[in-house]
Write an enzyme that holds these catalytic residues in place. Structure first.
Site, PDB file in Angstrom:
ATOM      1  N   TYR A   1       0.935  -1.095   0.194  1.00 26.65           N
ATOM      2  CA  TYR A   1       0.109   0.156  -0.054  1.00 26.65           C
ATOM      3  C   TYR A   1       0.856   1.242  -0.136  1.00 26.65           C
ATOM      4  O   TYR A   1       2.060   1.190   0.110  1.00 26.65           O
ATOM      5  CB  TYR A   1      -0.819   0.083   1.306  1.00 26.65           C
ATOM      6  CG  TYR A   1      -0.375   0.372   2.429  1.00 26.65           C
ATOM      7  CD1 TYR A   1       0.431  -0.530   3.388  1.00 26.65           C
ATOM      8  CD2 TYR A   1      -0.411   1.667   2.957  1.00 26.65           C
ATOM      9  CE1 TYR A   1       1.157  -0.104   4.557  1.00 26.65           C
ATOM     10  CE2 TYR A   1       0.094   2.006   4.361  1.00 26.65           C
ATOM     11  CZ  TYR A   1       0.906   1.120   4.854  1.00 26.65           C
ATOM     12  OH  TYR A   1       1.604   1.281   6.149  1.00 26.65           O
TER      13      TYR A   1
ATOM     14  N   ARG B   1       7.809   3.841  -4.801  1.00 25.07           N
ATOM     15  CA  ARG B   1       8.084   2.933  -3.617  1.00 25.07           C
ATOM     16  C   ARG B   1       7.045   1.813  -3.773  1.00 25.07           C
ATOM     17  O   ARG B   1       7.297   0.693  -3.547  1.00 25.07           O
ATOM     18  CB  ARG B   1       7.907   3.678  -2.428  1.00 25.07           C
ATOM     19  CG  ARG B   1       8.365   2.934  -1.371  1.00 25.07           C
ATOM     20  CD  ARG B   1       8.141   3.735   0.076  1.00 25.07           C
ATOM     21  NE  ARG B   1       6.884   4.106   0.332  1.00 25.07           N
ATOM     22  CZ  ARG B   1       6.823   5.151   1.303  1.00 25.07           C
ATOM     23  NH1 ARG B   1       7.952   5.495   2.192  1.00 25.07           N
ATOM     24  NH2 ARG B   1       5.458   5.699   1.780  1.00 25.07           N
TER      25      ARG B   1
ATOM     26  N   ARG C   1      -8.335 -20.198  -0.943  1.00 27.88           N
ATOM     27  CA  ARG C   1      -7.319 -20.124  -0.095  1.00 27.88           C
ATOM     28  C   ARG C   1      -6.161 -21.239  -0.195  1.00 27.88           C
ATOM     29  O   ARG C   1      -6.470 -22.400  -0.006  1.00 27.88           O
ATOM     30  CB  ARG C   1      -7.596 -20.216   1.250  1.00 27.88           C
ATOM     31  CG  ARG C   1      -6.478 -19.846   2.374  1.00 27.88           C
ATOM     32  CD  ARG C   1      -6.952 -20.137   3.742  1.00 27.88           C
ATOM     33  NE  ARG C   1      -5.720 -19.640   4.596  1.00 27.88           N
ATOM     34  CZ  ARG C   1      -4.772 -20.605   5.121  1.00 27.88           C
ATOM     35  NH1 ARG C   1      -4.742 -21.630   4.607  1.00 27.88           N
ATOM     36  NH2 ARG C   1      -4.026 -20.227   5.758  1.00 27.88           N
TER      37      ARG C   1
ATOM     38  N   HIS D   1      -1.508 -21.354  -0.050  1.00 31.10           N
ATOM     39  CA  HIS D   1      -0.287 -20.327   0.142  1.00 31.10           C
ATOM     40  C   HIS D   1       0.331 -20.204  -1.154  1.00 31.10           C
ATOM     41  O   HIS D   1       0.614 -18.744  -1.280  1.00 31.10           O
ATOM     42  CB  HIS D   1       0.582 -21.077   0.969  1.00 31.10           C
ATOM     43  CG  HIS D   1       0.189 -20.952   2.419  1.00 31.10           C
ATOM     44  ND1 HIS D   1      -0.753 -21.781   2.984  1.00 31.10           N
ATOM     45  CD2 HIS D   1       0.809 -20.157   3.591  1.00 31.10           C
ATOM     46  CE1 HIS D   1      -0.991 -21.563   4.354  1.00 31.10           C
ATOM     47  NE2 HIS D   1      -0.268 -20.448   4.800  1.00 31.10           N
TER      48      HIS D   1
ATOM     49  N   LYS E   1       6.397  -1.724   1.977  1.00 27.23           N
ATOM     50  CA  LYS E   1       5.234  -1.067   2.579  1.00 27.23           C
ATOM     51  C   LYS E   1       4.140  -2.232   2.623  1.00 27.23           C
ATOM     52  O   LYS E   1       3.247  -2.091   1.498  1.00 27.23           O
ATOM     53  CB  LYS E   1       4.818   0.086   1.869  1.00 27.23           C
ATOM     54  CG  LYS E   1       3.964   1.019   2.847  1.00 27.23           C
ATOM     55  CD  LYS E   1       4.181   2.541   2.433  1.00 27.23           C
ATOM     56  CE  LYS E   1       3.354   3.521   3.150  1.00 27.23           C
ATOM     57  NZ  LYS E   1       3.562   3.456   4.709  1.00 27.23           N
TER      58      LYS E   1
ATOM     59  N   GLU F   1      12.497   3.017  14.031  1.00 24.40           N
ATOM     60  CA  GLU F   1      11.569   3.870  13.560  1.00 24.40           C
ATOM     61  C   GLU F   1      10.427   3.672  14.170  1.00 24.40           C
ATOM     62  O   GLU F   1      10.369   2.993  15.311  1.00 24.40           O
ATOM     63  CB  GLU F   1      11.363   3.467  12.143  1.00 24.40           C
ATOM     64  CG  GLU F   1      10.662   2.270  11.655  1.00 24.40           C
ATOM     65  CD  GLU F   1      10.225   1.905  10.256  1.00 24.40           C
ATOM     66  OE1 GLU F   1      10.103   2.917   9.590  1.00 24.40           O
ATOM     67  OE2 GLU F   1      10.176   1.009   9.797  1.00 24.40           O
TER      68      GLU F   1
ATOM     69  N   LEU G   1      11.070   1.490   6.899  1.00 26.86           N
ATOM     70  CA  LEU G   1      10.500   1.911   5.607  1.00 26.86           C
ATOM     71  C   LEU G   1      11.099   3.298   5.313  1.00 26.86           C
ATOM     72  O   LEU G   1      10.987   4.068   6.283  1.00 26.86           O
ATOM     73  CB  LEU G   1       9.195   2.148   6.038  1.00 26.86           C
ATOM     74  CG  LEU G   1       8.330   2.622   4.365  1.00 26.86           C
ATOM     75  CD1 LEU G   1       7.882   1.297   3.558  1.00 26.86           C
ATOM     76  CD2 LEU G   1       6.958   3.076   4.882  1.00 26.86           C
TER      77      LEU G   1
HETATM   78  N1  PDD Z   1       2.857   5.270   7.502  1.00 27.61           N
HETATM   79  N2  PDD Z   1       7.625   3.876   8.926  1.00 27.61           N
HETATM   80  C1  PDD Z   1       6.469   3.193   8.792  1.00 27.61           C
HETATM   81  C2  PDD Z   1       6.556   1.922   9.647  1.00 27.61           C
HETATM   82  C3  PDD Z   1       5.627   3.771   8.206  1.00 27.61           C
HETATM   83  O1  PDD Z   1       4.218   2.876   8.394  1.00 27.61           O
HETATM   84  C4  PDD Z   1       5.360   5.119   7.633  1.00 27.61           C
HETATM   85  C5  PDD Z   1       4.191   5.594   7.136  1.00 27.61           C
HETATM   86  C6  PDD Z   1       6.548   5.540   7.454  1.00 27.61           C
HETATM   87  C7  PDD Z   1       6.507   7.087   6.984  1.00 27.61           C
HETATM   88  O2  PDD Z   1       6.655   6.883   5.557  1.00 27.61           O
HETATM   89  P1  PDD Z   1       6.118   8.202   4.893  1.00 27.61           P
HETATM   90  O3  PDD Z   1       6.924   9.534   5.209  1.00 27.61           O
HETATM   91  O4  PDD Z   1       6.417   7.981   3.467  1.00 27.61           O
HETATM   92  O5  PDD Z   1       4.807   8.275   5.216  1.00 27.61           O
HETATM   93  C8  PDD Z   1       7.654   5.300   8.200  1.00 27.61           C
HETATM   94  C9  PDD Z   1       1.565   5.633   6.695  1.00 27.61           C
HETATM   95  C10 PDD Z   1       1.373   6.969   6.789  1.00 27.61           C
HETATM   96  C11 PDD Z   1       0.662   4.686   7.211  1.00 27.61           C
HETATM   97  O6  PDD Z   1       0.773   3.570   7.329  1.00 27.61           O
HETATM   98  O7  PDD Z   1      -0.539   5.155   7.478  1.00 27.61           O
END
Ligand code: PDD
Length: 287
Positions: free
Chosen positions: A35, A54, A101, A103, A148, A180, A204
């Site tokens: 996503y 990304r 379903r 895997h 992501k 993070e 991320l």
């Molecule tokens: N999340 N690290 C993680 C684990 C994240 O889920 C996000 C963003 C970021 C920051 O990434 P960016 O600057 O590209 O938004 C870092 C989004 C906003 C979410 O899951 O809602």
């Protein structure tokens, strides 16, 4: 979170109540998907191409066919235009499609392509003025944090832990190293020098993180993409978290203890002003 006002699902623009996905969708069954969240300012999606790039990288990492980036670019702009919203959030999700379903990847099944637009979910202004509290949690995620993935259970549990502790965000710590936030990147400042965990499999690499690094370098700040420990973080003068939703968020308490002077600091002010200038520039340029 605001509610979606308009949805694009597998080639069709739909009102939310008509946008339905199969119970066999692999996003639902296996969290087998990826996503993006994109913030729109003044009717302009901020750094849309970086988000789409990304998404393509995430797709490649989980062996999904390359998503149709040009189509998605057009879809984002169309959703935004039709919503009439100026301050909005776009959400994109691609899954490995719907199939009985098992895997193993289902052969010949098209991915499910979802895009939504909703009013931007903006943190209360007071949080930025006073700073927020964060708590540390063990980083119990998998080893491909650069993807992501919609598989966010560890992030969801961390965030809930933070909420129950009266904090705004959780800070992941792996083997003593700060990685993070549950939904954000983390920066810290010692003696005017800015540091953040390097990109790679442990975080991320946020689009906002990149924008902040650009801003910091343009402002002549010393910047290091270098891991640091929780012990070091507790001694930081400033902590700043960043994401598409938070933009820059000063953290003034960590695990109940004050950070620095326990107020948003000078480096935060410089970076927030630089980020605001990037947004203004994007609005002026219309992209
Ligand atoms: N999340 N690290 C993680 C684990 C994240 O889920 C996000 C963003 C970021 C920051 O990434 P960016 O600057 O590209 O938004 C870092 C989004 C906003 C979410 O899951 O809602």
């Amino acid at each position: 979170m605001s509610e979606a006002v308009l949805v694009y699902l597998n080639g069709r623009y739909l009102p939310p109540e008509q946008a339905l996905v199969s119970f066999q969708d692999r996003g639902f069954v296996f969290a087998d998907g990826i996503y993006e969240v994109i913030r729109c300012y003044g009717g302009v999606p901020f750094r849309l191409q970086a988000h789409l790039n990304r998404l393509a990288e995430s797709a490649a990492a989980i062996w999904l066919p390359p998503p149709p980036l040009e189509e998605l670019n057009e879809v984002c702009r169309t959703l935004l235009r039709r919503s009439g919203l100026a301050e909005a959030s776009l959400y994109l999700q691609v899954t490995r499609g719907a199939a009985p379903r098992q895997h193993l990847f289902p052969p010949g099944v098209p991915p499910t392509l979802l895009a939504t637009v909703q009013p931007a979910d903006v943190p209360p202004p007071a949080t930025r003025e006073t700073g927020v509290a964060a708590v540390t949690v063990p980083d119990e995620r998998w080893d491909l944090c650069q993807v992501k993935s919609i598989g966010l259970l560890a992030n969801v549990l961390a965030k809930e832990k933070a909420r129950r502790a009266g904090a705004y965000e959780a800070v992941f710590v792996r083997d003593g190293v700060v990685t993070e936030g549950a939904s954000s990147n983390l920066f810290a400042v010692w003696n005017g020098r800015l540091r953040t965990h390097p990109a790679g499999r442990r975080i991320l690499a946020g689009v906002t993180r990149t924008a902040i690094l650009e801003t910091a370098r343009a402002a002549g700040l010393a910047v290091l993409e270098d891991p640091f420990t929780l012990e070091e973080l507790r001694q930081a003068d400033e902590i700043i978290m960043s994401s598409t939703v938070m933009e820059l968020m000063p953290v003034t308490r960590l695990d109940g203890a004050p950070i620095g002077a326990a107020v948003p600091g000078a480096v935060h002010r410089t970076l927030a002003a630089g980020f605001a200038a990037l947004v203004e520039e994007a609005i002026r340029a219309g992209r």
